[in-house]
Write a protein that holds these residues in place. Structure first.
Motif, PDB file in Angstrom:
ATOM      1  N   ALA A   2       2.594   2.927   7.205  1.00 37.13           N
ATOM      2  CA  ALA A   2       1.681   3.906   7.786  1.00 37.13           C
ATOM      3  C   ALA A   2       1.963   5.339   7.330  1.00 37.13           C
ATOM      4  O   ALA A   2       1.180   6.233   7.600  1.00 37.13           O
ATOM      5  CB  ALA A   2       1.778   3.820   9.294  1.00 37.13           C
ATOM      6  N   ASP A   3       3.060   5.540   6.651  1.00 39.54           N
ATOM      7  CA  ASP A   3       3.438   6.905   6.282  1.00 39.54           C
ATOM      8  C   ASP A   3       2.511   7.509   5.226  1.00 39.54           C
ATOM      9  O   ASP A   3       1.723   6.812   4.609  1.00 39.54           O
ATOM     10  CB  ASP A   3       4.872   6.912   5.746  1.00 39.54           C
ATOM     11  CG  ASP A   3       5.855   7.269   6.845  1.00 39.54           C
ATOM     12  OD1 ASP A   3       6.873   6.588   6.940  1.00 39.54           O
ATOM     13  OD2 ASP A   3       5.574   8.213   7.598  1.00 39.54           O
ATOM     14  N   SER A   4       2.681   8.793   4.994  1.00 46.49           N
ATOM     15  CA  SER A   4       1.813   9.441   4.002  1.00 46.49           C
ATOM     16  C   SER A   4       2.551   9.746   2.703  1.00 46.49           C
ATOM     17  O   SER A   4       1.990  10.339   1.801  1.00 46.49           O
ATOM     18  CB  SER A   4       1.247  10.729   4.589  1.00 46.49           C
ATOM     19  OG  SER A   4       2.335  11.542   4.972  1.00 46.49           O
ATOM     20  N   ARG A   5       3.831   9.356   2.637  1.00 44.12           N
ATOM     21  CA  ARG A   5       4.573   9.620   1.393  1.00 44.12           C
ATOM     22  C   ARG A   5       4.027   8.768   0.248  1.00 44.12           C
ATOM     23  O   ARG A   5       3.536   7.664   0.468  1.00 44.12           O
ATOM     24  CB  ARG A   5       6.058   9.274   1.585  1.00 44.12           C
ATOM     25  CG  ARG A   5       6.873  10.378   2.236  1.00 44.12           C
ATOM     26  CD  ARG A   5       8.345  10.029   2.220  1.00 44.12           C
ATOM     27  NE  ARG A   5       8.647   8.963   3.140  1.00 44.12           N
ATOM     28  CZ  ARG A   5       9.031   9.153   4.403  1.00 44.12           C
ATOM     29  NH1 ARG A   5       9.158  10.370   4.880  1.00 44.12           N
ATOM     30  NH2 ARG A   5       9.274   8.137   5.185  1.00 44.12           N
ATOM     31  N   PRO A   6       4.145   9.280  -1.009  1.00 46.55           N
ATOM     32  CA  PRO A   6       3.765   8.428  -2.138  1.00 46.55           C
ATOM     33  C   PRO A   6       4.734   7.254  -2.249  1.00 46.55           C
ATOM     34  O   PRO A   6       5.881   7.337  -1.805  1.00 46.55           O
ATOM     35  CB  PRO A   6       3.903   9.370  -3.339  1.00 46.55           C
ATOM     36  CG  PRO A   6       4.850  10.434  -2.899  1.00 46.55           C
ATOM     37  CD  PRO A   6       4.681  10.585  -1.429  1.00 46.55           C
ATOM     38  N   ASN A  80      -3.121  -0.400  -2.837  1.00 44.05           N
ATOM     39  CA  ASN A  80      -2.529   0.535  -1.874  1.00 44.05           C
ATOM     40  C   ASN A  80      -2.682   1.966  -2.427  1.00 44.05           C
ATOM     41  O   ASN A  80      -2.144   2.280  -3.489  1.00 44.05           O
ATOM     42  CB  ASN A  80      -1.053   0.198  -1.672  1.00 44.05           C
ATOM     43  CG  ASN A  80      -0.435   1.043  -0.575  1.00 44.05           C
ATOM     44  OD1 ASN A  80      -0.614   2.260  -0.529  1.00 44.05           O
ATOM     45  ND2 ASN A  80       0.283   0.400   0.325  1.00 44.05           N
ATOM     46  N   ARG A  82      -1.380   4.647  -1.864  1.00 40.64           N
ATOM     47  CA  ARG A  82      -0.201   5.534  -1.970  1.00 40.64           C
ATOM     48  C   ARG A  82       0.641   5.239  -3.204  1.00 40.64           C
ATOM     49  O   ARG A  82       1.585   5.976  -3.499  1.00 40.64           O
ATOM     50  CB  ARG A  82       0.664   5.382  -0.704  1.00 40.64           C
ATOM     51  CG  ARG A  82      -0.012   5.989   0.528  1.00 40.64           C
ATOM     52  CD  ARG A  82       0.713   5.582   1.809  1.00 40.64           C
ATOM     53  NE  ARG A  82       2.117   5.867   1.753  1.00 40.64           N
ATOM     54  CZ  ARG A  82       3.062   5.169   2.416  1.00 40.64           C
ATOM     55  NH1 ARG A  82       2.722   4.151   3.180  1.00 40.64           N
ATOM     56  NH2 ARG A  82       4.326   5.491   2.313  1.00 40.64           N
ATOM     57  N   GLN A 131      -4.727   8.914  -8.629  1.00 47.23           N
ATOM     58  CA  GLN A 131      -3.801   9.851  -7.980  1.00 47.23           C
ATOM     59  C   GLN A 131      -3.888  11.243  -8.604  1.00 47.23           C
ATOM     60  O   GLN A 131      -4.232  11.389  -9.772  1.00 47.23           O
ATOM     61  CB  GLN A 131      -2.354   9.349  -8.120  1.00 47.23           C
ATOM     62  CG  GLN A 131      -2.129   7.942  -7.675  1.00 47.23           C
ATOM     63  CD  GLN A 131      -2.421   7.744  -6.191  1.00 47.23           C
ATOM     64  OE1 GLN A 131      -2.579   8.690  -5.437  1.00 47.23           O
ATOM     65  NE2 GLN A 131      -2.513   6.493  -5.779  1.00 47.23           N
TER      66      GLN A 131
END
Ligand SMILES: NC(=O)c1ccc[n+]([C@@H]2O[C@H](COP(=O)([O-])OP(=O)(O)OC[C@H]3O[C@@H](n4cnc5c(N)ncnc54)[C@H](OP(=O)(O)O)[C@@H]3O)[C@@H](O)[C@H]2O)c1
Length: 260
Positions: A2-6, A80, A82, A131
């Protein structure tokens, strides 16, 4: 997730260059998906990296010679949004000379070093391409430049990775997606313990210079920043490639047959 980090995916991150790339990318704030087969070692590494860098690490058992598992892995992650860093690093050395070995075992190296990389690159390219900034590193080897007795499949599969990656990098028109083929020379890793045909002493001799995996990764990282497509880490490795280009083929082959 759920995180927003790449997220960075690294194949063969259990030890050596893949593990060092994991450390580098976690230090840069990436969450990681690490693949390997020695799951006890990989889990411990993931745990250590989480404590050290405060990022999320996911581990996956992945045998790259098993196409069904590879497809499952690809389908799990390829869309995904991210995913912004991919290191195709997993690989192994020759266990026997080509003419002395079983052909299926020899062809397995083509699956692990080439077919899997081609499938992964093709599947993940659309996501990387979206990206703001992304990187793809395929780990080849200096051996991709040479043919020696006992390196038939290894040299050939690593040569494939050099040409394949260079051509894909030329096809890529996105300046925000950096693509590199990394061609390390001798590096002190488990590779040389696991490959019976490799040099287990790992000692420097003349211009034969061993590097540490984190040195290789540091140079690869800097080369990526510069947008360099082919990266041969280390002064002596670059010098060797340069000097051997000047040696006539016939002389090289004569020496190779005598000394290997
Ligand atoms: N060390 C050198 O001198 C050197 C020089 C030039 C290029 N390279 C290249 O660098 C890359 C990394 O090697 P390394 O030196 O860091 O060796 P390493 O420490 O032995 O690491 C190799 C990694 O690849 C994984 N792997 C091997 N065979 C696999 C397979 N069939 N399916 C899935 N994963 C597999 C291993 O997983 P498990 O251990 O969990 O099974 C391990 O994580 C390789 O592509 C190698 O060819 C190494």
């Amino acid at each position: 997730m759920a995180d927003s980090r790449p997220i960075a995916i690294i194949t063969g991150a259990t030890s050596g260059i893949g593990a060092a790339y994991g450390d580098k990318l976690a230090s840069q704030g990436y969450d990681l998906v690490l693949t390997g087969r020695r799951m006890d070692v990989l889990s411990q590494r993931a745990h250590d990296l989480e404590l050290k860098h405060h990022v999320n690490i996911y581990t996956e058992y992945l045998e790259l010679g098993d196409e069904a598992s590879l497809d499952d892995f690809i389908n799990k992650y390829k869309d995904n949004p991210r995913i912004s860093f991919l290191v195709n690093n997993a690989g192994y050395g020759n266990r026997k000379r080509f003419l002395d070995d079983n052909i299926d075992r020899q062809l397995e190296m083509v699956d692990v070093h080439n077919k899997s990389v081609a499938k992964i690159v093709h599947a993940f390219y659309p996501t990387l391409n979206k990206q703001e900034s992304a990187s793809l590193v395929n780990v080849s080897s200096m051996m991709g430049f040479y043919a020696l007795p006992g390196t038939s499949m290894y040299s050939a599969t690593k040569a494939f990775l050099i040409l394949f990656t260079k051509a894909v990098a030329l096809e890529n028109t996105n300046p925000h997606l950096r693509i590199q083929v990394l061609c390390p020379g001798l590096t002190r890793t488990d590779f040389h313990i696991n490959a019976p045909l490799a040099d287990k002493n790992m000692k420097n001799r003349f211009i034969v210079r061993w590097m540490k995996p984190d040195q290789v990764v540091k140079i690869s990282w800097k080369a990526l920043r510069r947008g360099q497509i082919q990266c041969i880490p280390g002064f002596f490795n670059k010098l060797t490639v340069l000097l051997l280009k000047l040696v006539p083929d016939g002389l090289f082959n004569w020496i190779a047959k005598k000394i290997v």
